[in-house]
Scaffold this active site. Sequence first.
Site, mmCIF file in Angstrom:
data_model
loop_
_atom_site.group_PDB
_atom_site.id
_atom_site.type_symbol
_atom_site.label_atom_id
_atom_site.label_comp_id
_atom_site.label_asym_id
_atom_site.label_seq_id
_atom_site.Cartn_x
_atom_site.Cartn_y
_atom_site.Cartn_z
ATOM 1 N N THR A 286 0.820 -1.210 0.000
ATOM 2 C CA THR A 286 0.000 0.000 0.000
ATOM 3 C C THR A 286 0.851 1.257 0.000
ATOM 4 O O THR A 286 0.447 2.285 -0.533
ATOM 5 C CB THR A 286 -0.937 -0.022 1.226
ATOM 6 N N TYR B 95 -8.042 0.908 -3.970
ATOM 7 C CA TYR B 95 -6.747 1.245 -4.549
ATOM 8 C C TYR B 95 -6.062 -0.015 -5.029
ATOM 9 O O TYR B 95 -6.492 -1.122 -4.741
ATOM 10 C CB TYR B 95 -5.861 1.965 -3.522
ATOM 11 N N THR C 62 1.703 -4.304 4.256
ATOM 12 C CA THR C 62 1.567 -4.604 5.689
ATOM 13 C C THR C 62 0.966 -5.995 5.954
ATOM 14 O O THR C 62 1.114 -6.523 7.044
ATOM 15 C CB THR C 62 0.686 -3.544 6.386
ATOM 16 N N ASP C 63 0.289 -6.573 4.945
ATOM 17 C CA ASP C 63 -0.417 -7.843 5.189
ATOM 18 C C ASP C 63 0.515 -8.956 5.667
ATOM 19 O O ASP C 63 0.183 -9.715 6.577
ATOM 20 C CB ASP C 63 -1.133 -8.313 3.909
ATOM 21 N N LYS D 62 0.271 -7.741 12.786
ATOM 22 C CA LYS D 62 -0.759 -6.789 12.343
ATOM 23 C C LYS D 62 -2.018 -7.075 13.144
ATOM 24 O O LYS D 62 -2.454 -8.227 13.231
ATOM 25 C CB LYS D 62 -0.997 -6.965 10.841
ATOM 26 N N GLU E 119 -2.307 -29.151 28.308
ATOM 27 C CA GLU E 119 -3.305 -30.235 28.208
ATOM 28 C C GLU E 119 -2.916 -31.286 27.169
ATOM 29 O O GLU E 119 -3.553 -32.322 27.068
ATOM 30 C CB GLU E 119 -4.669 -29.634 27.843
HETATM 31 N N1 ASP Z 1 -2.600 -5.609 0.711
HETATM 32 C C1 ASP Z 1 -1.593 -4.608 1.015
HETATM 33 C C2 ASP Z 1 -0.257 -5.321 1.076
HETATM 34 O O1 ASP Z 1 0.022 -5.985 2.019
HETATM 35 C C3 ASP Z 1 -1.924 -3.941 2.289
HETATM 36 C C4 ASP Z 1 -0.913 -2.962 2.811
HETATM 37 O O2 ASP Z 1 0.186 -2.805 2.322
HETATM 38 O O3 ASP Z 1 -1.236 -2.278 3.808
HETATM 39 O O4 ASP Z 1 0.491 -5.209 0.139
#
Ligand code: ASP
Length: 362
Positions: free
Chosen positions: A45, A58, A124-125, A197, A319
């Site tokens: 992103t 986007y 971020t994923d 995340k 357990e």
């Molecule tokens: N789908 C995007 C990615 O991980 C989301 C992000 O970058 O926040 O490339």
Amino acid sequence: MKRRTFLRLMGIPMLIMVLMLGVYGSAYAQNAQKPTIAILATGGTIAGAGESEVSSAYKSGAVTVDKLLVAVPQVKDLALIKGEQVAQIGSQDMNNDIWLKVAKRLNELANDPSIDGFVITHGTDTMEETAFFLNLIAKTDKPIVMTGAMRPSTALGADGPRNLYDAVLTASSPLSKGKGVMVVMDDKIYSADDITKTMTTAVETFQCPNFGPLGYVLNGKPWFTREVKVKNTLTSEFSIDKNTVALPEVVIIYGYANENPMLVEAAVKAGVKGIVYAGMGNGNPSTAVEKALAEAVKKGVFVVRTSRVFSGPTIEYGEVDDVKNGFVASWFRNPQKSKVLLTLALMRTNDVAKIQQMFKEY
Ligand code: ASP
């Protein structure tokens, strides 16, 4: 020509030359003091472009590293930048091939004495998995900082430019040496082993749920508040080289009430080398799934028990009898990081006790 007139005429160009040398000299001196940071861009992103400044729709990875840098001219005050586009994907498409490509390039550049540190831009994923993978594979104590953004580069209030600035700042600091791979987002510095995340849309999405952030970016400096306790980079026993072209197949299976052992059976049938089971509570499987996982071990599949719970360790002697079943408990590694560690562990050993020890050390 009279001597005085000649001197007067020659004096002006000489003065200009002296002034120019002074300007170039001081610019050279400033640059000579600046560290050189290699930016390896992979998409995400942070490099996303949207339909409008406020829309949430986007496309990830649409903008190249050069364009990203144009949006943050201030980074040039911090460092000399060498930008390189290693991939251009949404990080949901991250895979073993791209991991190997990034890791190989990073290790290659780490041997270049002119490079002082690294910034890796990433979606971020799956940032937490790539950070942990590189934490185990990178062979350098030079700062390695990953960053990304929750808002695309074209959005109102885009967080990418600031995150990129803070990442370059952190990678440029001698204080950041030898800390393993870090993620800098939203003014905080996170360690690769614990970062995860936690929110699908918020800019403050990342947390280290077990140990808290490694530090903060404050007043133009990284400010570290804790040390990394786990082995990483130069103290890691894991490695790849130019001949490494594939990684062992490990899958994650999620635990839930009324779960069905068929997923475990299907994974075994498909020939996976390892299963990470994200169990309930302290990594607990149902009786039926525990039996299926124990059967998988008998067929030569390696099983790591971890938890679908957000924080806390998954420990042996709860357990489930891990020793009797031949399972490994993941301790503080969440399912996605357990998958990374089990994958690399299987490239080194088939000894369950040794793999268990690795989950305590990394
Ligand atoms: N789908 C995007 C990615 O991980 C989301 C992000 O970058 O926040 O490339």
